[in-house]
Scaffold this motif. Structure first.
Motif, PDB file in Angstrom:
ATOM      1  N   SER A   1     -20.337  32.068 -12.022  1.00  0.00           N
ATOM      2  CA  SER A   1     -20.041  31.397 -13.284  1.00  0.00           C
ATOM      3  C   SER A   1     -21.225  30.545 -13.729  1.00  0.00           C
ATOM      4  N   LEU A   2     -21.857  29.860 -12.767  1.00  0.00           N
ATOM      5  CA  LEU A   2     -22.962  28.958 -13.105  1.00  0.00           C
ATOM      6  C   LEU A   2     -24.118  29.704 -13.769  1.00  0.00           C
ATOM      7  N   LEU A   3     -24.458  30.868 -13.243  1.00  0.00           N
ATOM      8  CA  LEU A   3     -25.619  31.579 -13.782  1.00  0.00           C
ATOM      9  C   LEU A   3     -25.349  32.099 -15.194  1.00  0.00           C
TER      10      LEU A   3
ATOM     11  N   ALA B   1      -6.915  38.808  -5.089  1.00  0.00           N
ATOM     12  CA  ALA B   1      -7.109  40.240  -5.369  1.00  0.00           C
ATOM     13  C   ALA B   1      -7.182  40.501  -6.867  1.00  0.00           C
ATOM     14  N   ALA B   2      -6.615  39.573  -7.676  1.00  0.00           N
ATOM     15  CA  ALA B   2      -6.595  39.763  -9.129  1.00  0.00           C
ATOM     16  C   ALA B   2      -7.897  39.323  -9.796  1.00  0.00           C
ATOM     17  N   VAL B   3      -8.809  38.704  -9.017  1.00  0.00           N
ATOM     18  CA  VAL B   3     -10.078  38.242  -9.600  1.00  0.00           C
ATOM     19  C   VAL B   3     -11.004  39.439  -9.802  1.00  0.00           C
TER      20      VAL B   3
ATOM     21  N   GLY C   1     -18.552  35.400  -5.450  1.00  0.00           N
ATOM     22  CA  GLY C   1     -17.899  34.186  -5.952  1.00  0.00           C
ATOM     23  C   GLY C   1     -17.018  33.547  -4.894  1.00  0.00           C
ATOM     24  N   THR C   2     -16.895  32.238  -4.974  1.00  0.00           N
ATOM     25  CA  THR C   2     -16.103  31.501  -3.984  1.00  0.00           C
ATOM     26  C   THR C   2     -14.821  30.959  -4.618  1.00  0.00           C
ATOM     27  N   LEU C   3     -13.822  30.750  -3.767  1.00  0.00           N
ATOM     28  CA  LEU C   3     -12.576  30.141  -4.263  1.00  0.00           C
ATOM     29  C   LEU C   3     -12.855  28.721  -4.758  1.00  0.00           C
TER      30      LEU C   3
ATOM     31  N   LEU D   1     -10.340  44.558 -15.482  1.00  0.00           N
ATOM     32  CA  LEU D   1     -11.317  43.597 -14.972  1.00  0.00           C
ATOM     33  C   LEU D   1     -11.419  42.337 -15.821  1.00  0.00           C
ATOM     34  N   ASP D   2     -10.579  42.207 -16.840  1.00  0.00           N
ATOM     35  CA  ASP D   2     -10.640  41.026 -17.716  1.00  0.00           C
ATOM     36  C   ASP D   2     -10.081  39.778 -17.033  1.00  0.00           C
ATOM     37  N   PHE D   3     -10.470  38.612 -17.563  1.00  0.00           N
ATOM     38  CA  PHE D   3      -9.761  37.383 -17.215  1.00  0.00           C
ATOM     39  C   PHE D   3      -8.330  37.520 -17.726  1.00  0.00           C
TER      40      PHE D   3
END
Ligand SMILES: Cc1cc2nc3c(=O)[nH]c(=O)nc-3n(C[C@H](O)[C@H](O)[C@H](O)COP(=O)(O)OP(=O)(O)OC[C@H]3O[C@@H](n4cnc5c(N)ncnc54)[C@H](O)[C@@H]3O)c2cc1C
Length: 289
Positions: free
Chosen positions: A34-36, A96-98, A107-109, A188-190
């Motif tokens: 997300s940061l990048l 699993a939904a991410v 990515g991290t939790l 693959l969407d949010f």
């Protein structure tokens, strides 16, 4: 992209020392998923990125009564951890939904929680499971219920001198039932709306505990307090009215933002539909823990 300094401390103390010196000019870099994106799009302008990769032990996941997920534990590591799958199944479902494996592998939790994106998947499940967030600075440590960590649109209670060291989830009561459901246009969407629901039934079948977390129902991941209250003491297996009342309360308390995915009114309706479905799925026997 503007020039950014990168530093990779080898201990938490060193990380906190950099945060003390740089304050708002520093940004923690975990998986960078997300940061990048924010950096690339010129939405943030830190002077220093503080990589956590060099700090040993931050990727640990330990389950001794409660679950501790360290700051560098990836979505994949959480999703596939045998204890998480067996005892915090609701979290494994949300992980699993991410998005796609590539995102989950980096990515991290904790980065997901710190980023506080209102339609990210894990927060609703973490709210339903009663998770807490542990924050550390050079002057001490504090632990907040996750719903108090989110304070505004992509804003958290984190001070510039603080690091999130872990997310903690309590042991789930025996027989806790739960489900995470994500509603998105494409795989693959949010999420447009995401619902984490967890209920505990007493021996006589009445609901003795209920927690519901929502993504996409407002500017921050939220807990649906009135919906939970509509379930307590009711025999949910045979009481569809209680489930309808809870779904209606969650929808009417939600404050979704209309956008390209749908109007606020449409999203509110989806909150109602998906709260009902998540509760029905939980009551059909899906284990939360
Ligand atoms: C294409 C794409 C699709 C995605 N789809 C989804 C999706 O469907 N569902 C979903 O939930 N997420 C999705 N994500 C987001 C993904 O889950 C990210 O992994 C997560 O949001 C950030 O984790 P990270 O480790 O990459 O954090 P980073 O990007 O490194 O950091 C994110 C933010 O958190 C801060 N931060 C990170 N760790 C800490 C810490 N320990 N202490 C304090 N601050 C910290 C950083 O400074 C930064 O502000 C998607 C991302 C991408 C790029």
């Amino acid at each position: 992209m503007a020039r950014v300094e990168y530093t990779e401390p080898s201990s938490i103390e060193e990380v906190l020392g950099v945060l003390d010196q740089q304050g708002d000019d520093a940004k923690i870099l975990a998986g960078g998923q997300s940061l990048l994106v924010l950096l690339r799009d010129g939405l943030i302008h830190p002077r220093v990125l503080v990589g956590l990769q060099g700090v040993p032990g931050l990727d640990q996941i330990t389950a001794n009564g409660e679950l501790h997920v360290g700051a560098m534990a990836t979505h994949t590591a959480v999703q596939t951890h045998p204890d998480v799958r067996a005892r915090w199944a609701l979290l494994a479902q949300a992980e699993a939904a991410v998005s796609a494996p590539q995102i989950r592998n980096r990515g991290t939790l904790v980065g997901n929680v710190a980023h506080a994106f209102p339609t990210a998947d894990p927060p609703a499940a973490l709210i339903a499971l009663g998770a807490q967030v542990r924050l550390r600075s050079s002057v001490g440590e504090r632990t907040l219920p996750i719903e108090e960590f989110f304070v505004g649109f992509m804003q958290t209670a984190l001070e510039p001198t603080e690091l999130v060291t872990e997310v903690l989830i309590p042991a789930q009561p025996a027989g806790a039932l739960g489900a995470y459901l994500k509603y998105a246009m494409r795989p693959l969407d949010f999420s447009i709306v995401g619902v984490g629901a967890r209920v505990v039934l007493a021996a006589d079948g009445t609901c003795s505990e209920a927690r519901i977390g929502l993504n996409g129902a407002g500017p921050i991941p939220a807990r649906a307090h009135r919906a939970e209250a509509a379930l307590w003491g009711r025999r949910l297996a045979s009481d569809s009215d209680a489930i309808d009342t809870a779904a209606e309360a969650a929808a009417s308390d939600s404050e979704p933002v209309g956008d390209i995915d749908g109007s606020a009114e449409y999203k509110r309706k989806m909150v109602r539909v998906f709260v009902r479905r998540a509760l029905q799925q939980a009551l059909a026997g899906a284990p939360a823990g």
